[in-house]
Design an enzyme around this catalytic site. Sequence first.
Site, PDB file in Angstrom:
ATOM      1  N   CYS A 112       0.894  -1.159   0.000  1.00 15.08           N
ATOM      2  CA  CYS A 112       0.000   0.000   0.000  1.00 15.08           C
ATOM      3  C   CYS A 112       0.927   1.202   0.000  1.00 15.08           C
ATOM      4  CB  CYS A 112      -0.916   0.003   1.225  1.00 15.08           C
ATOM      5  SG  CYS A 112      -1.947   1.483   1.296  1.00 15.08           S
ATOM      6  N   CYS A 115      -0.326   4.219   2.253  1.00 10.40           N
ATOM      7  CA  CYS A 115      -0.479   4.109   3.701  1.00 10.40           C
ATOM      8  C   CYS A 115      -0.228   2.680   4.162  1.00 10.40           C
ATOM      9  CB  CYS A 115      -1.865   4.611   4.119  1.00 10.40           C
ATOM     10  SG  CYS A 115      -2.091   4.609   5.902  1.00 10.40           S
ATOM     11  N   SER A 116      -1.298   1.932   4.453  1.00  8.45           N
ATOM     12  CA  SER A 116      -1.125   0.644   5.118  1.00  8.45           C
ATOM     13  C   SER A 116      -2.279  -0.320   4.866  1.00  8.45           C
ATOM     14  CB  SER A 116      -0.992   0.880   6.614  1.00  8.45           C
ATOM     15  OG  SER A 116      -2.144   1.576   7.070  1.00  8.45           O
ATOM     16  N   CYS A 117      -3.036  -0.113   3.773  1.00  9.72           N
ATOM     17  CA  CYS A 117      -4.186  -0.984   3.513  1.00  9.72           C
ATOM     18  C   CYS A 117      -3.712  -2.428   3.387  1.00  9.72           C
ATOM     19  CB  CYS A 117      -4.921  -0.537   2.245  1.00  9.72           C
ATOM     20  SG  CYS A 117      -5.679   1.083   2.451  1.00  9.72           S
TER      21      CYS A 117
END
Lengths: 209, 96
Positions: A112, A115-117
């Site tokens: 991702c 971000c951090s999906c």
Amino acid sequence: MPHDHPHDHPVSRDHSEPRPAFAALLDQVLKVLDDKDILTTAQVTAQIEDMDGRTPTEGAKIIARCWDDPDYLDLARTDLQAAAGQVGIAMPAYPKFVLLDNTGDVHHVVVCTLCSCYPRPILGPPPVWYKSRNYRARVVVEPRDVLAEFGTTVPQDKKLQVVDSTADCRYLVLPERPAGSDGMTQEQLAGLVTRDSMIGVTRLNVPVT
Amino acid sequence: MSRTHDLGGLPAGKIDQTEHEPTFFDKRVDALYALLTGPKANAFTMDEVRRTVESFSEADYFGLSYYERWLKAMSLLLIEKGYVEDGTFDIPQAKS
């Protein structure tokens, strides 16, 4: 000299305890939410327990059954939410979840960049490296080098597909079933599956005993 | 608009693969995020948390831990959305 490097950034604090000011802020927020009946402590505790129950061990059940049951594999490819539900993982209706087949011809790796999906309902929270600046920056431009850092060699003649997750769509990699796993039960197969193989940074082997 | 978060393709170094067991702080912030963006509380959306984190200065974006960033963003959103009055929280300011 690291200090002269234009892309130098502070060392990530993601392996640390929070600083006191943030610990205090969390206490303030929790208290206000409780006072205003927006969220109770019991709800927070229940949510922590729910997330603690979501681990790569749960995701591995999906992978093992995909290897062992062609009808289930079809379902996982078309409706991963439903397939996860069948192995006992409670899934939200949103976002969308997609299975990526790793095969002899193509290897998928998930990131991702923004971000951090991550498929959190299936695997639990992502590892710190998945959220790190260096992984997010590099894997989209030098995936073979990044995979090599994880001990994974993808031959130049094999297609390597890097997939960028979004808030609306999360991916689970179906690793190649390792050679030598014929005749194993689903439970034994699930024991071979690692978190990193379901992100796509590693491949799987049957341990030599 | 800040593009601090838009990291794909930028030059960067070796990946620190050290594992980290989430702390109690991490877990509580994670739970707050799930609950406040969830259907019951529905205080704000996941995208609003992202928008808030993405508007942080570089000092905050890279200087705070992941869950410190989330907590700061959610605190700001609770004020922005009118759930609490400005001044209720002591929100740490970035030093840069």
